[in-house]
Write a protein that holds these residues in place. Sequence first.
Motif, PDB file in Angstrom:
ATOM      1  N   MET A  65       0.908  -1.302   0.014  1.00 48.07           N
ATOM      2  CA  MET A  65       0.067  -0.037  -0.073  1.00 48.07           C
ATOM      3  C   MET A  65       0.932   1.339  -0.217  1.00 48.07           C
ATOM      4  O   MET A  65       0.573   2.217  -0.555  1.00 48.07           O
ATOM      5  CB  MET A  65      -0.889  -0.113   1.097  1.00 48.07           C
ATOM      6  CG  MET A  65      -1.999  -1.146   1.188  1.00 48.07           C
ATOM      7  SD  MET A  65      -3.277  -0.971   2.639  1.00 48.07           S
ATOM      8  CE  MET A  65      -4.084   0.591   1.907  1.00 48.07           C
ATOM      9  N   LEU A  66       1.919   1.168   0.724  1.00 54.65           N
ATOM     10  CA  LEU A  66       2.779   2.472   0.865  1.00 54.65           C
ATOM     11  C   LEU A  66       3.520   2.551  -0.570  1.00 54.65           C
ATOM     12  O   LEU A  66       3.629   3.654  -1.082  1.00 54.65           O
ATOM     13  CB  LEU A  66       3.947   2.275   1.651  1.00 54.65           C
ATOM     14  CG  LEU A  66       4.900   3.182   2.042  1.00 54.65           C
ATOM     15  CD1 LEU A  66       4.272   4.627   2.325  1.00 54.65           C
ATOM     16  CD2 LEU A  66       6.063   2.857   3.317  1.00 54.65           C
TER      17      LEU A  66
ATOM     18  N   ASN B 215       2.194   1.866  -3.447  1.00 51.62           N
ATOM     19  CA  ASN B 215       1.193   2.511  -4.450  1.00 51.62           C
ATOM     20  C   ASN B 215       1.181   3.649  -4.312  1.00 51.62           C
ATOM     21  O   ASN B 215       0.856   4.730  -5.193  1.00 51.62           O
ATOM     22  CB  ASN B 215      -0.050   1.530  -4.150  1.00 51.62           C
ATOM     23  CG  ASN B 215      -0.005   0.162  -4.540  1.00 51.62           C
ATOM     24  OD1 ASN B 215       1.020  -0.053  -5.417  1.00 51.62           O
ATOM     25  ND2 ASN B 215      -1.017  -0.442  -4.163  1.00 51.62           N
ATOM     26  N   LEU B 216       0.796   4.022  -2.916  1.00 52.40           N
ATOM     27  CA  LEU B 216       0.806   5.417  -2.485  1.00 52.40           C
ATOM     28  C   LEU B 216       1.926   6.343  -3.036  1.00 52.40           C
ATOM     29  O   LEU B 216       1.669   7.446  -3.606  1.00 52.40           O
ATOM     30  CB  LEU B 216       0.512   5.581  -1.012  1.00 52.40           C
ATOM     31  CG  LEU B 216       0.375   7.213  -0.429  1.00 52.40           C
ATOM     32  CD1 LEU B 216      -0.920   7.776  -1.027  1.00 52.40           C
ATOM     33  CD2 LEU B 216       0.276   7.217   0.996  1.00 52.40           C
TER      34      LEU B 216
ATOM     35  N   ALA C  98       2.205   6.614  -6.919  1.00 52.08           N
ATOM     36  CA  ALA C  98       0.806   7.725  -7.362  1.00 52.08           C
ATOM     37  C   ALA C  98       1.402   9.294  -7.065  1.00 52.08           C
ATOM     38  O   ALA C  98       1.130  10.057  -7.824  1.00 52.08           O
ATOM     39  CB  ALA C  98      -0.402   7.374  -6.496  1.00 52.08           C
ATOM     40  N   MET C  99       1.890   9.561  -5.789  1.00 52.41           N
ATOM     41  CA  MET C  99       2.528  10.766  -5.622  1.00 52.41           C
ATOM     42  C   MET C  99       3.471  11.186  -6.504  1.00 52.41           C
ATOM     43  O   MET C  99       3.727  12.486  -7.038  1.00 52.41           O
ATOM     44  CB  MET C  99       2.818  10.779  -4.038  1.00 52.41           C
ATOM     45  CG  MET C  99       1.822  10.730  -2.991  1.00 52.41           C
ATOM     46  SD  MET C  99       2.399  10.458  -1.420  1.00 52.41           S
ATOM     47  CE  MET C  99       3.292  11.953  -0.984  1.00 52.41           C
TER      48      MET C  99
END
Length: 398
Positions: A258-259, A261-262, A265-266
């Motif tokens: 999840m980290l 992916n985040l 995206a950023m």
Amino acid sequence: MAGILAWFWNERFWLPHNVTWADLKNTDEATFPQAEDLYLACPLAFCIFMIRLVFERFIARPCAMGLKIQANGPQKAQPNAILEKVFTAITKHPDEKRLEGLSKQLDWDVRTIQRWFRQRRNQEKPSTLARFCESMWRLTFYLYIFTYGVRFLKKTPWLWNTKECWYNYPYQPLTVDIHYYYILELSFYLSVLFSRFTDIKRKDFLIMFLHHVATISLIVFSYVNNMARVGTLVMCLHDAADILIEAAKMANYAKCQMLCNLLFAMFAILFISFRLGVYPIWILNTTLFESWEIVGPYPSWWVFNLLLLLLQLLHSFWSYLIVKTACRAISKGKVGRWNPLHVSKDDRSDIESSSDEDESFPSNQKHHTSSTNGTNKNGANKNGTNGYLTGASYPDEH
């Protein structure tokens, strides 16, 4: 040699009309950039490379081990003296004719030999631990230099009004902050350029090599003809997104999905907005139009702007790959569980997987037995020189 140097440092190329090198000599009242200042970057590049080795060994590696990242690399190819000799002494990518000759010599089918060479090439790839350490080093440097750049630039007038980059040009004094910023950035990119030949090999090697050559050329050009003010803006702008992609790769290697992916995206949002939005509107606008209006063009001005435009082309290419990577990840992954760093081997290899994709033998693959090679009826080698089993998996080469 004197004639060559005089031709290379021709004032009519490097400087605006009616400006000479004598006008930019250091005085008691002001200090200006001097080409010989950049010589310091070469020994500093070596020092940065040595600092990197120490950092990776004593800081990044313990952090990786704390995150349970193992040092295991790709699966090793089974020992075979004949294939190893071909691999090391002749070619790592045998053509069809050589493959057929080896097939007859070893009594193996061509597919098996191709897989052996693929696995042997993958064997030379670095482990996830090594990749994590490399990304942690780059993250640390980018974070430091970006923080320094922001703290320095927020006190300068040209951050808020880019026309200040050209007022009183080229008689703009060189401050200690600009000198330190330039020498450190140039030293780092020189060390990265040299380490390109020893670091993780990626498919975009030539593009990245071109990028680093363009970056170093821009740094040298802007320093020598005292375009250092706009140069500091370019460097700071580029360091921002690099922090996020290295952090995303570290999260990927540590299996923090999840980290990862985040952060990706950023990174994608920041990269595309900065490189396709802020860069042309803020940087190219001032170097092409504001400088033309205030200073006027001259030969090195054209070269400098051509390098900046080349950089913009690379930005567009990488933005395309980033969008392509994200789209493939979303289309191939489950909703809410896509991994942008585990997509195509054809996409920008800085956005890379922590492990190679497996590919299995087809179920109808031909079995071979050979008394000369000591294989049993299952295709396994009694003395450890073959050992290929139908249905075994071999990593694809990136």
